[in-house]
Motif scaffolding. Structure first.
Motif, PDB file in Angstrom:
ATOM      1  N   ARG A 112     -58.023  38.021  33.620  1.00 35.05           N
ATOM      2  CA  ARG A 112     -58.957  38.458  32.581  1.00 35.05           C
ATOM      3  C   ARG A 112     -59.813  39.633  33.050  1.00 35.05           C
ATOM      4  NH1 ARG A 112     -61.500  32.998  30.076  1.00 35.05           N
ATOM      5  NH2 ARG A 112     -60.822  32.084  32.047  1.00 35.05           N
ATOM      6  N   GLU A 115     -57.558  42.721  32.878  1.00 37.77           N
ATOM      7  CA  GLU A 115     -57.359  43.145  31.493  1.00 37.77           C
ATOM      8  C   GLU A 115     -58.607  43.831  30.945  1.00 37.77           C
ATOM      9  OE1 GLU A 115     -55.782  41.289  27.270  1.00 37.77           O
ATOM     10  OE2 GLU A 115     -57.041  40.042  28.562  1.00 37.77           O
ATOM     11  N   HIS A 116     -59.785  43.283  31.258  1.00 40.23           N
ATOM     12  CA  HIS A 116     -61.038  43.882  30.781  1.00 40.23           C
ATOM     13  C   HIS A 116     -61.184  45.302  31.298  1.00 40.23           C
ATOM     14  CE1 HIS A 116     -65.283  44.399  29.854  1.00 40.23           C
ATOM     15  NE2 HIS A 116     -65.480  44.725  31.122  1.00 40.23           N
ATOM     16  N   ALA A 118     -58.820  47.282  32.426  1.00 39.48           N
ATOM     17  CA  ALA A 118     -57.755  48.134  31.876  1.00 39.48           C
ATOM     18  C   ALA A 118     -58.122  48.633  30.482  1.00 39.48           C
ATOM     19  CB  ALA A 118     -56.439  47.358  31.831  1.00 39.48           C
ATOM     20  N   ARG A 119     -58.825  47.815  29.704  1.00 38.08           N
ATOM     21  CA  ARG A 119     -59.195  48.198  28.337  1.00 38.08           C
ATOM     22  C   ARG A 119     -60.476  49.030  28.307  1.00 38.08           C
ATOM     23  NH1 ARG A 119     -56.574  45.386  24.293  1.00 38.08           N
ATOM     24  NH2 ARG A 119     -55.279  43.616  24.951  1.00 38.08           N
ATOM     25  N   LYS A 120     -61.480  48.597  29.070  1.00 39.74           N
ATOM     26  CA  LYS A 120     -62.803  49.219  28.973  1.00 39.74           C
ATOM     27  C   LYS A 120     -63.029  50.332  30.004  1.00 39.74           C
ATOM     28  CE  LYS A 120     -64.258  46.435  25.709  1.00 39.74           C
ATOM     29  NZ  LYS A 120     -64.538  46.928  24.334  1.00 39.74           N
ATOM     30  N   PRO A 122     -60.417  52.209  32.140  1.00 48.83           N
ATOM     31  CA  PRO A 122     -59.057  52.458  32.641  1.00 48.83           C
ATOM     32  C   PRO A 122     -58.982  53.352  33.870  1.00 48.83           C
ATOM     33  CG  PRO A 122     -59.477  53.681  30.601  1.00 48.83           C
ATOM     34  CD  PRO A 122     -60.625  52.741  30.772  1.00 48.83           C
TER      35      PRO A 122
END
Length: 305
Positions: A112, A115-116, A118-120, A122
């Motif tokens: 998690r 992923e966070h 990578a999205r917010k 990068p």
């Protein structure tokens, strides 16, 4: 003299590191011919032979090549830092973030977190180290990690701690175990039943001492550094265990059911924490990680509660 380019230096360093034009081409996602052309242009610009390129034997640096490689690394690193600086001026988090995580916590926390970011964020390059809390604390003290995720009871060095989520030791049984019918169980009731315990330190010593503090000598038949191995042994009725984590579903990789039960004994307070050496100032990337973890896992009732 023709201008030397950053691309030429990057290709040259790739060959120097890997000892092969072909391997450098794979790393840089270009053709071997493109690497060879860049090396030839670089050598022409500098007026020196930097490498000995031999068929089937790879490439070896000349004395001049070693001298150029040392300086090229500094130039490329400075160029990267300049790019990071430009992104920072625009308010973007960039660069490496070295995270250490206690082995049994990794499957719950790291996916998690990754992923966070990578999205917010990068442009942040997350580097992971998994292992025992003792290893992670030493790496933090040596400056090899930015932050370590572990249990508060595992910390035995001078560390600042940020609480991520409270946790409590749980008893793990096969559903067919005679004690599984009870909702709450005293540790001493386990008697001489065989146990399978986590082998990572300091979790190993803490669990064993907790069992002994309950007034009996545990019959420890197996130790493993892999939580899923322990869970599978328990599910097959071969042992009980005491663990912090509780994945969703209460089933093993094989699909066998497990019974988690509350321990009746008084237990020391424990929590998942983010640790860094006392006296150090967390970077913006670390603060972003701490903010996310406190928001995500404090309200998360499934993996670590």
């Amino acid at each position: 003299m023709n201008a030397v380019t950053l691309r030429q230096l990057e290709y040259f360093l790739a060959v120097a590191d890997l000892g092969s034009v072909t391997a450098a081409a794979r790393r840089c996602h270009v053709s071997p011919g493109g690497i060879s052309l860049a090396l030839t242009e670089l050598e022409t610009s500098l007026g020196a032979q930097l490498m000995l390129r031999r068929k089937a034997k790879g490439a070896a640096l000349t004395p001049a090549g070693h001298w150029v490689a040392d300086r090229a690394r500094s130039i490329v690193a400075d160029a990267d830092e300049l790019q990071f600086a430009a992104q920072r001026l625009q308010g973007e988090l960039v660069g490496p973030l070295k995270i250490g995580c206690f082995g049994s916590l990794s499957p719950w926390l790291l996916p998690r977190i990754i992923e966070h970011f990578a999205r917010k964020h990068p442009a942040v390059d997350i580097e992971l180290t998994e292992g025992s809390s003792d290893l992670l604390q030493q790496m933090l003290l040596d400056g090899e990690l930015d932050i370590g995720l572990m249990y508060s009871l595992h910390i035995n060095t001078e560390m600042e701690q940020t609480t991520i989520a409270p946790v409590r030791l749980q008893l793990l049984l096969s559903p067919d175990h005679p004690l599984a019918a009870q909702k709450e169980i005293a540790l001493r009731d386990l008697g001489d039943s065989p146990a399978a315990l986590l082998g990572l330190q300091p979790a190993r010593d803490l669990a064993e001492n907790q069992l002994r503090n309950a007034g009996f000598e545990p019959h420890i038949k197996w130790r493993s550094t892999n939580v899923e191995t322990i869970r599978s042994l328990v599910a097959r009725g071969l042992a009980y265990s005491v663990l912090m984590g509780r994945p969703l579903g209460d089933r093993t990789y094989e699909g066998l059911p497990l019974a988690y039960r509350r321990i009746k004994d008084d237990l020391p307070d424990n929590a998942v924490v983010a640790a860094h050496p006392r006296g150090t100032t967390p970077s913006q990337k670390v603060r972003a990680l701490l903010n996310y973890c406190q928001d995500e896992f404090t309200r998360d009732r499934s993996p670590v509660q």
